[in-house]
Scaffold this motif. Structure first.
Motif, PDB file in Angstrom:
ATOM      1  N   LEU A 163      13.026  17.554  -1.272  1.00 23.05           N
ATOM      2  CA  LEU A 163      11.729  18.088  -0.857  1.00 23.05           C
ATOM      3  C   LEU A 163      10.628  17.072  -1.114  1.00 23.05           C
ATOM      4  CD1 LEU A 163       9.990  20.479   0.118  1.00 23.05           C
ATOM      5  CD2 LEU A 163       9.856  21.240  -2.267  1.00 23.05           C
ATOM      6  N   ALA A 164      10.351  16.793  -2.373  1.00 25.08           N
ATOM      7  CA  ALA A 164       9.271  15.867  -2.724  1.00 25.08           C
ATOM      8  C   ALA A 164       9.755  14.431  -2.829  1.00 25.08           C
ATOM      9  CB  ALA A 164       8.630  16.292  -4.041  1.00 25.08           C
ATOM     10  N   TYR A 165      11.014  14.249  -3.112  1.00 30.38           N
ATOM     11  CA  TYR A 165      11.594  12.907  -3.135  1.00 30.38           C
ATOM     12  C   TYR A 165      13.024  13.002  -2.615  1.00 30.38           C
ATOM     13  CZ  TYR A 165      14.122  13.975  -7.546  1.00 30.38           C
ATOM     14  OH  TYR A 165      14.932  14.509  -8.498  1.00 30.38           O
ATOM     15  N   PHE A 171       3.104   9.778  -2.993  1.00 31.00           N
ATOM     16  CA  PHE A 171       4.548   9.495  -2.959  1.00 31.00           C
ATOM     17  C   PHE A 171       5.272  10.525  -2.111  1.00 31.00           C
ATOM     18  CE2 PHE A 171       8.906   9.777  -4.279  1.00 31.00           C
ATOM     19  CZ  PHE A 171       9.293   8.510  -4.695  1.00 31.00           C
ATOM     20  N   SER A 172       4.921  11.789  -2.271  1.00 33.09           N
ATOM     21  CA  SER A 172       5.623  12.870  -1.578  1.00 33.09           C
ATOM     22  C   SER A 172       5.028  13.187  -0.214  1.00 33.09           C
ATOM     23  CB  SER A 172       5.627  14.128  -2.449  1.00 33.09           C
ATOM     24  OG  SER A 172       4.305  14.507  -2.786  1.00 33.09           O
ATOM     25  N   GLY A 173       4.065  12.369   0.238  1.00 32.00           N
ATOM     26  CA  GLY A 173       3.560  12.479   1.602  1.00 32.00           C
ATOM     27  C   GLY A 173       2.170  13.036   1.765  1.00 32.00           C
ATOM     28  N   MET A 174       1.558  13.540   0.705  1.00 37.41           N
ATOM     29  CA  MET A 174       0.247  14.164   0.848  1.00 37.41           C
ATOM     30  C   MET A 174      -0.858  13.141   1.099  1.00 37.41           C
ATOM     31  SD  MET A 174       0.234  17.082  -2.119  1.00 37.41           S
ATOM     32  CE  MET A 174       1.695  18.051  -2.484  1.00 37.41           C
ATOM     33  N   GLU A 175      -1.877  13.572   1.827  1.00 34.80           N
ATOM     34  CA  GLU A 175      -3.124  12.824   1.950  1.00 34.80           C
ATOM     35  C   GLU A 175      -4.002  13.248   0.772  1.00 34.80           C
ATOM     36  OE1 GLU A 175      -4.755  13.863   5.724  1.00 34.80           O
ATOM     37  OE2 GLU A 175      -3.392  12.555   6.830  1.00 34.80           O
ATOM     38  N   VAL A 176      -4.360  12.299  -0.079  1.00 40.39           N
ATOM     39  CA  VAL A 176      -5.039  12.618  -1.335  1.00 40.39           C
ATOM     40  C   VAL A 176      -6.513  12.245  -1.229  1.00 40.39           C
ATOM     41  CG1 VAL A 176      -4.992  12.346  -3.828  1.00 40.39           C
ATOM     42  CG2 VAL A 176      -2.880  12.064  -2.513  1.00 40.39           C
ATOM     43  N   GLU A 225       4.976   9.415   3.438  1.00 39.46           N
ATOM     44  CA  GLU A 225       5.904  10.259   4.174  1.00 39.46           C
ATOM     45  C   GLU A 225       6.596  11.184   3.176  1.00 39.46           C
ATOM     46  OE1 GLU A 225       8.577   7.993   6.578  1.00 39.46           O
ATOM     47  OE2 GLU A 225       6.987   6.751   7.433  1.00 39.46           O
ATOM     48  N   GLY A 226       7.448  12.056   3.689  1.00 37.72           N
ATOM     49  CA  GLY A 226       8.175  12.945   2.799  1.00 37.72           C
ATOM     50  C   GLY A 226       7.947  14.402   3.132  1.00 37.72           C
ATOM     51  N   GLY A 227       8.467  15.258   2.272  1.00 39.28           N
ATOM     52  CA  GLY A 227       8.428  16.692   2.524  1.00 39.28           C
ATOM     53  C   GLY A 227       7.050  17.304   2.568  1.00 39.28           C
ATOM     54  N   PHE A 228       6.053  16.635   2.000  1.00 34.78           N
ATOM     55  CA  PHE A 228       4.697  17.189   1.985  1.00 34.78           C
ATOM     56  C   PHE A 228       3.755  16.454   2.931  1.00 34.78           C
ATOM     57  CE2 PHE A 228       5.903  18.267  -2.620  1.00 34.78           C
ATOM     58  CZ  PHE A 228       6.470  19.473  -2.228  1.00 34.78           C
ATOM     59  N   PHE A 248      -4.601   4.720   0.441  1.00 34.31           N
ATOM     60  CA  PHE A 248      -3.433   4.078  -0.141  1.00 34.31           C
ATOM     61  C   PHE A 248      -2.591   3.442   0.980  1.00 34.31           C
ATOM     62  CE2 PHE A 248      -3.738   7.513  -3.561  1.00 34.31           C
ATOM     63  CZ  PHE A 248      -4.290   6.646  -4.500  1.00 34.31           C
ATOM     64  N   ARG A 249      -1.897   2.388   0.643  1.00 29.25           N
ATOM     65  CA  ARG A 249      -1.045   1.706   1.624  1.00 29.25           C
ATOM     66  C   ARG A 249       0.287   2.462   1.752  1.00 29.25           C
ATOM     67  NH1 ARG A 249      -3.400  -3.224   2.472  1.00 29.25           N
ATOM     68  NH2 ARG A 249      -4.708  -4.036   0.780  1.00 29.25           N
ATOM     69  N   ALA A 250       0.642   2.822   2.971  1.00 34.63           N
ATOM     70  CA  ALA A 250       1.892   3.542   3.206  1.00 34.63           C
ATOM     71  C   ALA A 250       3.083   2.589   3.139  1.00 34.63           C
ATOM     72  CB  ALA A 250       1.850   4.235   4.563  1.00 34.63           C
ATOM     73  N   GLN A 251       4.172   3.071   2.582  1.00 34.99           N
ATOM     74  CA  GLN A 251       5.363   2.239   2.430  1.00 34.99           C
ATOM     75  C   GLN A 251       5.851   1.694   3.764  1.00 34.99           C
ATOM     76  OE1 GLN A 251       9.080   3.154  -0.050  1.00 34.99           O
ATOM     77  NE2 GLN A 251       9.762   3.779   1.978  1.00 34.99           N
ATOM     78  N   ASN A 252       5.847   2.534   4.802  1.00 29.81           N
ATOM     79  CA  ASN A 252       6.442   2.142   6.074  1.00 29.81           C
ATOM     80  C   ASN A 252       5.414   1.674   7.093  1.00 29.81           C
ATOM     81  OD1 ASN A 252       9.048   2.785   5.105  1.00 29.81           O
ATOM     82  ND2 ASN A 252       8.724   4.940   5.581  1.00 29.81           N
TER      83      ASN A 252
END
Length: 262
Positions: A123-125, A182-187, A138-141, A226-230
């Motif tokens: 889900l989160a990772y 990390f889990s995809g949220m826009e913070v 990216e990710g579940g959130f 934040f810089r996205a991994q992909n």
């Protein structure tokens, strides 16, 4: 357009500033036409310790591996009911507001325990069981927004760019970047009230007004860049490419506008 907002808060004292801001947030969000879900962790007597009791159906009874047990429990819907309930709230939420006091430069333990137990593998990772392919943006959130609304005992001067405690946004980087992004949220940038042990009634009113203003922009304000991994900035998905933020190291290098990250 109506959105669903999950309000998670952690303070045991009903008359605390944290709880005052929680009530103000609920009033503001409802007045704006949003649906509000709530997790009052102390009232729920939330189990903060992540341990073997979280896995009623073990993959390996001889050795506890949290990643494999979490992944198995999430995939097979074999989690404890309290975790299932909180994940259901997260799935419904378009935004999550975390309201808490800064204790020893981080979450209260009960809130950290909520993350430990609810942010499951798959889900989160480990999203889509693809290891680290879907993380940091990216990710579940993905598609959800997050706002930290914090109360701080010390004065603002302690948390400025050259303050003795360090910049608040950098102190909270393990949460904003390492947990939520990390889990995809826009913070969103953190909302903070300082010097909370000595606030007057008028100052409390200003704090409520400030939070209401931030909630008005919950779905429109720009998130922390934040810089996205992909995105291409991390060519090997581990380290920044040499041409990205040259000369920058540490936390600020992972922020697309490092001069503003103070």
């Amino acid at each position: 357009m109506q959105k669903t907002v999950l309000l998670i808060h952690a303070h045991p004292e009903p008359t605390s500033l944290t709880r005052t801001l929680v009530e103000a947030a609920k009033t503001s969000l409802l007045a704006s036409g949003h649906r509000v879900l709530e997790s009052d962790l102390y009232a729920m007597n939330w189990k903060a310790v992540f341990d073997a009791a979280d896995f009623p159906q073990r993959v390996n009874e001889d050795r506890l591996c949290f990643v494999s047990e979490s992944g198995n429990a999430y995939a097979k819907r074999a989690q404890t009911q309290d975790v299932e309930d909180e994940q259901a709230k997260l799935r419904q939420a378009d935004a999550i507001v975390f309201q808490f006091p800064i204790w020893w430069f981080s979450f209260p333990a009960i809130l950290k325990g909520w993350v430990d137990r609810v942010f499951a593998y798959g889900l989160a990772y480990g999203y889509k069981d693809a290891g680290n392919q879907h993380r940091y943006g990216e990710g579940g959130f993905a598609g959800k927004r997050a706002l930290l609304s914090v109360t701080v005992g010390g004065p603002f001067e302690d948390y400025g760019a050259r303050g003795i405690n360090g910049s608040l946004e950098q102190i909270l980087f393990p949460i904003t970047h390492g947990t939520l992004f990390f889990s995809g949220m826009e913070v969103l940038p953190t909302f903070a009230v300082y010097g909370t042990g000595r606030l007057s009634e008028a100052e409390t009113g200003l704090a409520i007004e400030g939070l209401n203003n931030r909630l008005d922009g919950l779905f429109t304000d720009a998130p922390i860049p934040f810089r996205a991994q992909n995105s291409g900035d991390y060519q090997d998905k581990h380290q920044l490419a040499a041409e990205i933020a040259p000369g920058r190291t540490g936390i600020v290098a992972h922020h697309a506008e490092p001069d503003l990250f103070v």
